[in-house]
Scaffold this motif. Structure first.
Motif, PDB file in Angstrom:
ATOM      1  N   ALA A 174      -2.739  10.026   6.504  1.00 47.48           N
ATOM      2  CA  ALA A 174      -2.708   8.603   6.831  1.00 47.48           C
ATOM      3  C   ALA A 174      -4.076   7.958   6.612  1.00 47.48           C
ATOM      4  O   ALA A 174      -4.179   6.823   6.127  1.00 47.48           O
ATOM      5  CB  ALA A 174      -2.262   8.416   8.282  1.00 47.48           C
ATOM      6  N   SER A 175      -5.159   8.672   6.957  1.00 46.65           N
ATOM      7  CA  SER A 175      -6.511   8.124   6.761  1.00 46.65           C
ATOM      8  C   SER A 175      -6.820   7.906   5.289  1.00 46.65           C
ATOM      9  O   SER A 175      -7.370   6.874   4.891  1.00 46.65           O
ATOM     10  CB  SER A 175      -7.530   9.059   7.406  1.00 46.65           C
ATOM     11  N   ARG A 176      -6.448   8.861   4.444  1.00 48.35           N
ATOM     12  CA  ARG A 176      -6.715   8.719   3.010  1.00 48.35           C
ATOM     13  C   ARG A 176      -5.851   7.615   2.395  1.00 48.35           C
ATOM     14  O   ARG A 176      -6.278   6.923   1.458  1.00 48.35           O
ATOM     15  CB  ARG A 176      -6.463  10.050   2.313  1.00 48.35           C
ATOM     16  N   ILE A 177      -4.632   7.456   2.928  1.00 47.31           N
ATOM     17  CA  ILE A 177      -3.789   6.372   2.424  1.00 47.31           C
ATOM     18  C   ILE A 177      -4.418   5.017   2.771  1.00 47.31           C
ATOM     19  O   ILE A 177      -4.427   4.085   1.948  1.00 47.31           O
ATOM     20  CB  ILE A 177      -2.371   6.483   3.024  1.00 47.31           C
ATOM     21  N   ARG A 178      -4.984   4.882   3.968  1.00 45.49           N
ATOM     22  CA  ARG A 178      -5.636   3.621   4.338  1.00 45.49           C
ATOM     23  C   ARG A 178      -6.852   3.355   3.451  1.00 45.49           C
ATOM     24  O   ARG A 178      -7.100   2.206   3.041  1.00 45.49           O
ATOM     25  CB  ARG A 178      -6.047   3.658   5.814  1.00 45.49           C
ATOM     26  N   GLU A 179      -7.640   4.404   3.170  1.00 42.05           N
ATOM     27  CA  GLU A 179      -8.787   4.227   2.285  1.00 42.05           C
ATOM     28  C   GLU A 179      -8.342   3.812   0.892  1.00 42.05           C
ATOM     29  O   GLU A 179      -8.971   2.980   0.237  1.00 42.05           O
ATOM     30  CB  GLU A 179      -9.590   5.533   2.215  1.00 42.05           C
ATOM     31  N   TRP A 180      -7.250   4.377   0.450  1.00 39.47           N
ATOM     32  CA  TRP A 180      -6.742   4.018  -0.888  1.00 39.47           C
ATOM     33  C   TRP A 180      -6.219   2.584  -0.900  1.00 39.47           C
ATOM     34  O   TRP A 180      -6.400   1.856  -1.863  1.00 39.47           O
ATOM     35  CB  TRP A 180      -5.630   4.997  -1.273  1.00 39.47           C
ATOM     36  N   LEU A 181      -5.570   2.171   0.196  1.00 36.29           N
ATOM     37  CA  LEU A 181      -5.061   0.798   0.267  1.00 36.29           C
ATOM     38  C   LEU A 181      -6.184  -0.228   0.355  1.00 36.29           C
ATOM     39  O   LEU A 181      -6.000  -1.385  -0.023  1.00 36.29           O
ATOM     40  CB  LEU A 181      -4.135   0.633   1.479  1.00 36.29           C
ATOM     41  N   ALA A 182      -7.348   0.180   0.854  1.00 36.80           N
ATOM     42  CA  ALA A 182      -8.475  -0.759   0.919  1.00 36.80           C
ATOM     43  C   ALA A 182      -8.954  -1.164  -0.466  1.00 36.80           C
ATOM     44  O   ALA A 182      -9.579  -2.213  -0.636  1.00 36.80           O
ATOM     45  CB  ALA A 182      -9.628  -0.137   1.704  1.00 36.80           C
ATOM     46  N   GLY A 183      -8.659  -0.366  -1.472  1.00 39.71           N
ATOM     47  CA  GLY A 183      -9.050  -0.703  -2.844  1.00 39.71           C
ATOM     48  C   GLY A 183      -8.076  -1.621  -3.542  1.00 39.71           C
ATOM     49  O   GLY A 183      -8.216  -1.819  -4.770  1.00 39.71           O
ATOM     50  N   GLU A 184      -7.071  -2.182  -2.834  1.00 40.34           N
ATOM     51  CA  GLU A 184      -6.088  -3.119  -3.387  1.00 40.34           C
ATOM     52  C   GLU A 184      -5.406  -2.543  -4.625  1.00 40.34           C
ATOM     53  O   GLU A 184      -5.533  -3.026  -5.741  1.00 40.34           O
ATOM     54  CB  GLU A 184      -6.770  -4.456  -3.744  1.00 40.34           C
ATOM     55  N   PRO A 185      -4.625  -1.474  -4.468  1.00 34.61           N
ATOM     56  CA  PRO A 185      -3.881  -0.928  -5.620  1.00 34.61           C
ATOM     57  C   PRO A 185      -2.744  -1.857  -6.017  1.00 34.61           C
ATOM     58  O   PRO A 185      -2.379  -2.782  -5.284  1.00 34.61           O
ATOM     59  CB  PRO A 185      -3.368   0.404  -5.096  1.00 34.61           C
ATOM     60  N   GLY A 186      -2.162  -1.589  -7.170  1.00 38.05           N
ATOM     61  CA  GLY A 186      -1.069  -2.416  -7.658  1.00 38.05           C
ATOM     62  C   GLY A 186       0.228  -2.155  -6.935  1.00 38.05           C
ATOM     63  O   GLY A 186       0.395  -1.145  -6.243  1.00 38.05           O
ATOM     64  N   LEU A 187       1.166  -3.087  -7.116  1.00 37.38           N
ATOM     65  CA  LEU A 187       2.448  -2.983  -6.423  1.00 37.38           C
ATOM     66  C   LEU A 187       3.259  -1.796  -6.919  1.00 37.38           C
ATOM     67  O   LEU A 187       3.879  -1.075  -6.135  1.00 37.38           O
ATOM     68  CB  LEU A 187       3.243  -4.287  -6.603  1.00 37.38           C
ATOM     69  N   GLU A 188       3.234  -1.546  -8.228  1.00 33.41           N
ATOM     70  CA  GLU A 188       4.003  -0.429  -8.772  1.00 33.41           C
ATOM     71  C   GLU A 188       3.461   0.898  -8.263  1.00 33.41           C
ATOM     72  O   GLU A 188       4.231   1.801  -7.901  1.00 33.41           O
ATOM     73  CB  GLU A 188       3.965  -0.478 -10.300  1.00 33.41           C
ATOM     74  N   GLN A 189       2.127   1.019  -8.193  1.00 33.42           N
ATOM     75  CA  GLN A 189       1.541   2.258  -7.686  1.00 33.42           C
ATOM     76  C   GLN A 189       1.881   2.471  -6.222  1.00 33.42           C
ATOM     77  O   GLN A 189       2.237   3.588  -5.811  1.00 33.42           O
ATOM     78  CB  GLN A 189       0.016   2.221  -7.877  1.00 33.42           C
ATOM     79  N   MET A 190       1.793   1.415  -5.407  1.00 35.68           N
ATOM     80  CA  MET A 190       2.134   1.550  -3.998  1.00 35.68           C
ATOM     81  C   MET A 190       3.598   1.929  -3.816  1.00 35.68           C
ATOM     82  O   MET A 190       3.944   2.756  -2.961  1.00 35.68           O
ATOM     83  CB  MET A 190       1.829   0.242  -3.268  1.00 35.68           C
TER      84      MET A 190
END
Length: 918
Positions: free
Chosen positions: A54-70
């Motif tokens: 969950a922590s790594r997912i939050r760090e990854w989401l902080a970089g504003e990934p694209g909708l398809e990747q999410m």
């Protein structure tokens, strides 16, 4: 020693350590295989714990990934760890929300632009746009809706400003017209001096009115304002033109004495005075004209005073609703008759009109106060107190009521847009709960509609399945179950219910078709049975077997085909009525026959009446004599005494004897004759039965353990009931050869001689009718009750005499032994008399009273219970001493020998009540 050495080591596994608790191990993948999305998410898939993922997912989401990747990462991660995928799900939901809000914002932006672009904007549409947009969830605080909202608000404000200016110009035109009319009451020269200023003001007003009509927002004002402005312009123009014409005519009349006078009365009088017409014609104004002018002036003053009084009263009371009308009445009087009003009254009128204008401002302030209260109520709906949250329907009704109150406040007053904005926003926010409730109601309505359609389809399938069935009761139960399910299927709106009810009625009618046809046939069959019952009831002789057969046919028909309860009850009453009438007719005939009393019943009735009279007299001896006479009448002894020669060969039988003979003859069975001849006469058989039987040794009496009380009239219930004498005289068998008391012809009893004598008893009298039987039974019951009452009274009098003799120490007042009862003999009474005639009385022995209470088994006073228990224990240790129940007479003597005491007397009386009755 190390702490870890005490723990049990886990069992060793042959699998490599990397394969334990690894998602890839479940798929039997190599330990060093990485997920394709692991590099994209920063090692979220290879993290050992859920928290690290969950922590790594939050760090990854902080970089504003694209909708398809999410979306792809959420699809893979949600299958492995839902807790770690929760932040990703929230991000996707937020993205969906933003996207939905963008779509809603675009939709409402188009609507707002369309409203702004309209040449004629409706204020209600502009205000409704903001309310409906907020209700739909549009982001009004973000662009472009924020700018469009501001633009709409500015245009609405501009339109309202134009409308306000129209009202101001209208009031200005009214005031200017009043100025012109007031100038017509002044001298014409003064009016000529003010004419130029008035002309300038009128021209300026006309220019301002034209400016309003040329305003860009003029097409958007409400329809009532353009006619209002046009009417003010026309009226002011007419007044000004008439004033100019009259002023010009006055100037011409002043320059030329031959010119006509103006129509203004004040100016005409002034010009007439300047020409000297008053001196030339002194008699023109007669006394009549002066009186008329004076009456007219008084009338005007009275009218103004009345209107001014109404206005001042309204102002004093603070009423705002009737104030404008009262002010208008005063203003109209001033306008029409200003020249007839004095300066004092005119100043008073202008002061009242000025105060009325202030009161109109107070009305606007009061309207704002009411609006603020409504705003507070609307805002209170957003955060209600705990436990007072309104439901959907209640919230809807409350909001509707608040809006209606706002409309009523706006009527006739100037609106307040700031308060309206707050009020509308609060109502819109509160209406969201109403929308949720309406959504739930719609969903429930759809579910109820689907459920009802399913019931209709199920009913149609049931109709097709049971089309040939004849189990009508089962069909009624199942159809009733369908009706109950339809009734409990939930609420529908009136429109939906009106659509579905015909479908349900059609299906239910088709399901009831076979049952209704069977019921119609059953009704016809039952009517036929009713006709048969009527014919059977009308027959002279009622056949019981035919009635039973007919009733069985009716029951079979009722069990086969059920009908509606009311109809079935009505048919059953019609079927039962003729049979009941026939039975009632038969019963009445039987009662008529039984009411005819014979001589024996008459004698019993007379004896019963004598017993009742003796019971009413209260004399015990007379009651016993009457009861003995009744018992004799019951046994027929009176009849036997009247005819001692009964039984002779030439004696004539009385009706009672004939009845008894007939009863015996009927109860004696007819035995067949050996030679085949006719049976012997019943009288001969009775004579043979009464003949003395050969003597046989009497069996010893057997001890009776339990007996059945005889409840027949005249019998004592405490004596055993013997064999019924209707079976025949003792020692003779009366049953036939099919098994009864023998039938063997050897003269032995059915119980081998063990029970013949046991059931013997004296013969009873002839049978009684119903009326005589009931009369003698009631007479005996009343007589026994009277005897019991007299005995109780006598017992109480005896106890009273005994206690009086003890109190007065007078043995002569002691009751006789016969009055004291069977348990007190002469010796006992003599002992009691000696105790009363003894010397000086001593104290009452306490143990004597206790022994008497123990013998009578009556309660002892609470304070003496311990003494009674002690005495009982002492008696248990005395083996050969007599019990208190055997020595109660001696104990009474001991008590009577003592001195009289009220408490002791009461205890003695309670004990003797029981002991003297036993």
């Amino acid at each position: 020693m190390s702490l870890f050495s005490l723990r049990r080591s886990p069992p060793q596994s042959n699998a490599p350590e990397s394969a334990v608790n690894t998602p890839a191990s479940s798929k039997q993948a190599p330990a060093n295989a990485a997920h394709p999305l692991d590099a994209l998410t920063g090692g979220a898939f290879s993290a050992p714990t859920s928290g690290e993922r969950a922590s790594r997912i939050r760090e990854w989401l902080a970089g504003e990934p694209g909708l398809e990747q999410m979306t792809e990462v959420f699809k893979e991660l949600s299958q492995r760890d839902r807790g770690a995928a929760k932040p990703l799900k929230e991000k996707l939901d937020e993205h969906k929300r933003l996207k939905a809000q963008e779509q809603i914002a675009a939709e409402w932006a188009v609507k707002a632009e369309a409203l702004i672009g309209q040449a004629r904007l409706n204020l209600a549409d502009a205000m409704a746009w903001q309310r409906d947009a907020a209700r739909a969830g549009a982001p009004l605080s973000r662009e472009p809706l924020a700018g469009l909202k501001q633009a709409l608000a500015e245009r609405v404000k501009a339109i309202e400003d134009v409308q306000h200016r129209v009202q101001v110009e209208r009031e200005s035109a009214v005031l200017m017209a009043q100025r012109i009319e007031v100038m017509s009451t002044k001298p014409w020269r003064e009016a000529q001096q003010s004419a130029e200023a008035l002309r300038t003001d009128v021209a300026q007003w006309q220019q301002q009115a034209s400016t309003l009509a040329d305003d860009a927002q003029w097409p958007s004002v409400e329809p009532k304002f353009p006619p209002m402005l046009q009417a003010s312009r026309s009226q002011l123009q007419l007044v000004w033109e008439a004033f100019e014409a009259a002023l010009a005519q006055a100037v011409a009349a002043d320059a030329n004495p031959q010119a006509p006078l103006p129509a203004v009365p004040v100016w005409a009088d002034e010009l007439r005075a300047a020409r000297g017409m008053d001196a030339a014609v002194p008699g023109e104004k007669t006394a009549h004209d002066a009186q008329a002018a004076q009456e007219r002036r008084a009338k005007v003053l009275a009218e103004l005073d009345r209107a001014l009084g109404v206005l001042e009263r309204e102002l004093a009371e603070g009423h705002g609703k009737a104030t404008p009308k009262a002010a208008a009445d005063v203003r109209a009087v001033l306008k029409s008759h200003a020249r007839l009003i004095g300066p004092e009254l005119e100043a008073r009128a202008h002061a009242a009109l000025t105060q009325a204008g202030d009161l109109e401002d107070w009305q606007r302030w009061r309207a704002d106060q009411l609006r603020e209260e409504l705003v507070k109520k609307a805002e209170a709906l957003l955060q209600p107190p705990e436990g007072q949250r309104l439901g959907g329907r209640k919230m809807q009704e409350t909001l509707r009521s608040l809006r209606d109150q706002w409309k009523a406040t706006d009527q006739g007053g100037q609106p307040n847009h700031a308060l309206w904005k707050r009020f509308d926003e609060a109502c819109t926010e509160a209406h969201k709960s109403v929308e949720v409730w309406l959504t739930q109601v719609r969903q429930q309505a759809e579910a109820h509609k689907t459920q009802r359609m399913a019931i209709i389809e199920e009913l149609k399938a049931w109709t097709a399945m049971h089309g040939q069935s004849t189990d009508w009761k089962a069909q009624v139960r199942e159809l009733h179950a369908f009706s109950e399910r339809w009734r409990e299927a939930g609420h529908l709106s009136e429109k939906a219910f009106a659509e579905m009810q015909p479908l349900w009625k059609t299906a239910m009618h088709a399901a009831h078709a076979g049952l209704e046809a069977a019921q119609a046939q059953s009704v016809e069959r039952r009517r036929a049975l009713i006709d048969e019952a009527k014919a059977m009831g009308a027959a002279p002789q009622l056949r019981i077997d035919a009635v039973k057969a007919l009733q069985q046919r009716w029951q079979a028909e009722a069990h086969a085909v059920p009908l509606e309860r009311k109809q079935e009850q009505k048919l059953w009453e019609a079927f039962r009525q003729p049979i009941d009438e026939a039975f009632a007719r038969k019963s009445s005939e039987r009662e008529k026959a039984s009411t005819a009393l014979n001589a024996h019943d008459q004698r019993v009735l007379e004896a019963s009446q004598a017993v009742d009279a003796a019971s009413a007299s209260g004399d015990a001896q007379q009651i016993r004599t009457a009861m003995a006479a009744l018992e004799a009448a019951l046994r027929g002894q009176a009849e036997a005494a009247a005819e001692p020669a009964r039984g002779g060969a030439n004696a004539v039988a009385t009706p009672a004897e004939a009845d008894a003979t007939d009863v015996k003859a009927e109860e004696t069975p007819m035995a067949p004759v050996a030679d085949g001849s006719a049976p012997a006469d019943a009288a001969d058989e009775v004579a043979a039965a009464e003949a003395p039987a050969p003597a046989k040794p009497a069996a010893p009496p057997k001890k009776i353990v339990a007996v059945r009380g005889d409840d027949r009239p005249g019998m004592k219930k405490t004596e055993p009931a013997g064999r019924d004498d209707r079976r025949g005289p003792p020692g003779r068998d009366t049953r036939d050869a099919r098994g009864g008391f023998g039938g063997r012809g050897d003269g032995r009893d059915a119980r081998d001689g063990r029970g013949g004598e046991r059931f013997d008893r004296e013969p009873r009298g002839p049978r009684l009718g119903d009326a005589a039987f009931r009369a003698q039974r009631q007479a005996i019951e009343h007589a026994e009750a009277a005897l019991r009452k007299l005995a109780a009274q006598a017992h109480g009098e005896v106890l009273t005499q005994l206690l009086t003799a003890w109190e007065q120490r007078d043995a002569s007042q002691l009751p006789t032994a016969q009055a004291l009862g069977s348990r007190v003999n002469a010796a006992t009474r003599s002992a009691w008399s000696q105790s009363l005639n003894g010397g000086a009385p001593a104290a009452v022995p306490a143990d004597a009273l206790l022994r008497l209470e123990m013998a009578a088994e009556v309660p002892t006073p609470a304070e003496l219970l311990d003494a009674r228990r002690m005495l009982q224990l002492q008696l248990l240790t005395r083996r050969h001493e007599a019990a208190p129940a055997d020595t109660w007479a001696q104990d009474v003597s001991r008590v009577l020998a003592g001195g009289f005491d009220a408490g002791a007397a009461r205890r003695l009386q309670n004990a003797l009540k029981v002991l003297l009755k036993r």
